[in-house]
Write a protein that holds these residues in place. Structure first.
Motif, PDB file in Angstrom:
ATOM      1  N   GLY A   2      96.610  35.515  41.205  1.00 22.19           N
ATOM      2  CA  GLY A   2      96.239  36.323  40.051  1.00 22.19           C
ATOM      3  C   GLY A   2      94.874  36.042  39.457  1.00 22.19           C
ATOM      4  O   GLY A   2      94.061  35.300  40.005  1.00 22.19           O
ATOM      5  N   ASP A   3      94.651  36.674  38.302  1.00 21.00           N
ATOM      6  CA  ASP A   3      93.376  36.572  37.591  1.00 21.00           C
ATOM      7  C   ASP A   3      93.591  35.797  36.296  1.00 21.00           C
ATOM      8  O   ASP A   3      94.488  36.109  35.509  1.00 21.00           O
ATOM      9  N   LEU A   4      92.744  34.806  36.090  1.00 15.33           N
ATOM     10  CA  LEU A   4      92.896  33.942  34.922  1.00 15.33           C
ATOM     11  C   LEU A   4      92.709  34.685  33.606  1.00 15.33           C
ATOM     12  O   LEU A   4      91.830  35.540  33.471  1.00 15.33           O
ATOM     13  N   LEU A   5      93.539  34.323  32.639  1.00 17.32           N
ATOM     14  CA  LEU A   5      93.343  34.774  31.266  1.00 17.32           C
ATOM     15  C   LEU A   5      92.385  33.795  30.583  1.00 17.32           C
ATOM     16  O   LEU A   5      92.171  32.676  31.087  1.00 17.32           O
ATOM     17  N   PRO A   6      91.791  34.179  29.472  1.00 18.70           N
ATOM     18  CA  PRO A   6      90.790  33.321  28.808  1.00 18.70           C
ATOM     19  C   PRO A   6      91.254  31.888  28.529  1.00 18.70           C
ATOM     20  O   PRO A   6      90.462  30.951  28.594  1.00 18.70           O
ATOM     21  N   HIS A   7      92.541  31.716  28.236  1.00 20.52           N
ATOM     22  CA  HIS A   7      93.023  30.376  27.876  1.00 20.52           C
ATOM     23  C   HIS A   7      93.486  29.564  29.083  1.00 20.52           C
ATOM     24  O   HIS A   7      93.856  28.396  28.942  1.00 20.52           O
ATOM     25  N   GLU A   8      93.441  30.139  30.280  1.00 22.52           N
ATOM     26  CA  GLU A   8      93.922  29.455  31.476  1.00 22.52           C
ATOM     27  C   GLU A   8      92.767  28.781  32.230  1.00 22.52           C
ATOM     28  O   GLU A   8      91.660  29.316  32.275  1.00 22.52           O
ATOM     29  N   LYS A   9      93.050  27.631  32.839  1.00 21.48           N
ATOM     30  CA  LYS A   9      92.017  26.881  33.555  1.00 21.48           C
ATOM     31  C   LYS A   9      92.211  26.908  35.069  1.00 21.48           C
ATOM     32  O   LYS A   9      91.235  26.871  35.814  1.00 21.48           O
ATOM     33  N   GLU A  18     100.580  29.897  41.377  1.00 19.28           N
ATOM     34  CA  GLU A  18     101.429  30.914  42.001  1.00 19.28           C
ATOM     35  C   GLU A  18     101.954  31.917  40.972  1.00 19.28           C
ATOM     36  O   GLU A  18     102.362  33.023  41.333  1.00 19.28           O
ATOM     37  N   GLU A  19     101.952  31.527  39.708  1.00 10.20           N
ATOM     38  CA  GLU A  19     102.491  32.388  38.657  1.00 10.20           C
ATOM     39  C   GLU A  19     101.426  33.200  37.924  1.00 10.20           C
ATOM     40  O   GLU A  19     101.742  34.036  37.074  1.00 10.20           O
ATOM     41  N   THR A  20     100.166  32.975  38.230  1.00  7.45           N
ATOM     42  CA  THR A  20      99.090  33.723  37.574  1.00  7.45           C
ATOM     43  C   THR A  20      99.188  35.199  37.946  1.00  7.45           C
ATOM     44  O   THR A  20      99.322  35.539  39.120  1.00  7.45           O
ATOM     45  N   GLU A  21      99.152  36.072  36.948  1.00  4.87           N
ATOM     46  CA  GLU A  21      99.380  37.493  37.188  1.00  4.87           C
ATOM     47  C   GLU A  21      98.162  38.185  37.798  1.00  4.87           C
ATOM     48  O   GLU A  21      97.024  37.932  37.410  1.00  4.87           O
ATOM     49  N   TRP A  22      98.446  39.057  38.748  1.00  7.86           N
ATOM     50  CA  TRP A  22      97.433  39.913  39.376  1.00  7.86           C
ATOM     51  C   TRP A  22      97.104  41.048  38.430  1.00  7.86           C
ATOM     52  O   TRP A  22      97.997  41.785  37.990  1.00  7.86           O
ATOM     53  N   SER A  32      80.264  34.078  46.119  1.00  6.87           N
ATOM     54  CA  SER A  32      79.379  32.923  46.274  1.00  6.87           C
ATOM     55  C   SER A  32      79.044  32.253  44.943  1.00  6.87           C
ATOM     56  O   SER A  32      78.701  31.069  44.924  1.00  6.87           O
ATOM     57  N   TYR A  33      79.114  33.007  43.844  1.00  5.52           N
ATOM     58  CA  TYR A  33      78.816  32.384  42.547  1.00  5.52           C
ATOM     59  C   TYR A  33      79.993  32.410  41.575  1.00  5.52           C
ATOM     60  O   TYR A  33      79.887  31.976  40.428  1.00  5.52           O
ATOM     61  N   SER A  34      81.149  32.916  42.024  1.00  6.93           N
ATOM     62  CA  SER A  34      82.355  32.869  41.184  1.00  6.93           C
ATOM     63  C   SER A  34      82.898  31.447  41.157  1.00  6.93           C
ATOM     64  O   SER A  34      82.827  30.724  42.163  1.00  6.93           O
ATOM     65  N   LYS A  35      83.421  31.044  40.018  1.00 12.00           N
ATOM     66  CA  LYS A  35      83.926  29.685  39.875  1.00 12.00           C
ATOM     67  C   LYS A  35      85.431  29.710  39.617  1.00 12.00           C
ATOM     68  O   LYS A  35      85.893  29.802  38.484  1.00 12.00           O
ATOM     69  N   ASN A  36      86.191  29.641  40.722  1.00 16.17           N
ATOM     70  CA  ASN A  36      87.649  29.671  40.640  1.00 16.17           C
ATOM     71  C   ASN A  36      88.225  28.294  40.936  1.00 16.17           C
ATOM     72  O   ASN A  36      87.750  27.591  41.834  1.00 16.17           O
ATOM     73  N   ARG A  37      89.238  27.927  40.184  1.00 11.93           N
ATOM     74  CA  ARG A  37      89.900  26.647  40.382  1.00 11.93           C
ATOM     75  C   ARG A  37      91.393  26.891  40.572  1.00 11.93           C
ATOM     76  O   ARG A  37      92.017  27.648  39.829  1.00 11.93           O
ATOM     77  N   TYR A  38      91.957  26.264  41.597  1.00 15.52           N
ATOM     78  CA  TYR A  38      93.347  26.512  41.965  1.00 15.52           C
ATOM     79  C   TYR A  38      94.175  25.230  41.843  1.00 15.52           C
ATOM     80  O   TYR A  38      93.662  24.124  42.043  1.00 15.52           O
TER      81      TYR A  38
END
Length: 329
Positions: free
Chosen positions: A128-135, A139-143, A297-303
């Motif tokens: 899914g796509d992070l909400l503002p308060h999520e870091k 698996e539960e992050t909503e698409w 290439s410049y997106s900063k995603n953390r899993y």
């Protein structure tokens, strides 16, 4: 007997090696003799040529139903690794046909042939796509369908919907969502291209980040999940969240070449992918840098990998050490 689709790709070939090494009987799908040679070369790389002869090869295509009827004879479990990976917008229809329609066919055959369990090798692109308060993405992050997603991500998300359709119809399933998969033997595709570009003198780096994982961890964990009582769940498989610059630097150091020295900032990448579009349109060439690739290439995603670590009490291979291993081969 186990059926493996995509047995001529990085994950599928390593999975075949792992399964046979653990005493499993396997059948693998291939589309051309040339593609089989890549898997044979991988077994040679690991000095396990004798194990290669234990694979039962069947010529088939996941988008062609008649060929799958032969492949599914006397099969108990299935690992669905076959997929098209492309970030070229021109491949949208082919992505949908291969990844969604092909997966739908596999699921339907699993149901028809009463397969005990199906494992689908998906991607973190479907998480899914992070909400503002999520870091961290889990698996539960909503698409969020309103957010930008690549054609590849959409096709893999659609494929997962087919897997869940199978689960609703009584099929036991497992989905694993690996990050960027690193592994030896496939220099011309996937992450192998990164090693090739660095070795050839890549000059640019970016400060985006994503999750990385060793292919050996992916196949090991997939096998453990299939042997366990765990079912109808998905698991994120990443060893570490790494900055692209650091990954490229490690590759350069282990290959003994110069590190990339020019920071390709977001604005530069936005200009570059537009120039690439112009060139590919005028000269009818395949895209080298798409909008999706530039953005990634410049997106900063953390899993987060906490779920799989807790469920299987497992750990992951250190990415720096694994890059050194790949470079040595």
């Amino acid at each position: 007997m186990i059926l493996v689709t995509g047995g001529t790709g990085l994950v599928g070939a390593h999975l075949l090696l792992h399964l046979i090494d653990h005493g499993e009987k396997v059948r693998a799908i291939y589309r051309s003799i040339a593609s089989i040679d890549k898997t044979k070369s991988l077994f040679s790389l690991y000095k396990k040529e004798l194990l290669y002869d234990q694979i039962e090869w069947i010529q088939a295509d996941i988008t062609e139903i008649p060929s799958l009827e032969i492949a599914f004879q006397n099969i108990d479990t299935v690992y669905h690794c076959a997929a098209l990976i492309s970030f070229d917008p021109k491949d949208e229809n082919l992505l949908r046909k291969t990844n969604i329609e092909g997966t739908a066919n596999i699921v339907s055959f699993c149901i028809a042939y009463q397969i005990k369990k199906l494992c689908f090798i998906s991607s973190i692109a479907t998480l899914g796509d992070l909400l503002p308060h999520e870091k961290f993405i889990t698996e539960e992050t909503e698409w969020n369908p309103e957010k930008y997603h690549t054609d590849y991500a959409i096709s893999k998300y659609g494929a997962e919907m087919e897997i869940w359709r199978g689960q609703q119809e009584g099929l036991d399933v497992i989905i694993v969502n690996p990050g960027v998969i690193l592994g030896p033997g496939f220099r011309a595709q996937g992450s192998g291209q990164l090693f090739t570009k660095v070795k050839n003198g890549l000059k640019f780096y970016t400060l985006g980040s994503t999750g990385f994982v060793a292919v050996t961890d992916v196949v090991r964990i997939a096998h453990q999940l299939m042997q366990s009582e765990i079912k109808n769940e998905r698991f994120t498989l990443i060893a570490e969240n790494n900055i692209f610059r650091d990954i490229l630097n490690t590759m350069a150091d282990t290959l003994g070449v110069r590190r990339p020295t020019i920071h390709a900032k977001p604005l530069f990448m936005k200009i570059l992918w537009r120039l690439d579009w112009c060139v590919s349109t005028i000269f009818q060439q395949k895209r080298k840098l798409s909008h999706a690739t530039a953005k990634a290439s410049y997106s900063k995603n953390r899993y987060s990998n906490e779920k799989i670590k807790n469920r299987l009490k497992t750990d992951f291979t250190n990415i720096t050490d694994y890059i050194k291993y790949i470079s040595a081969h």
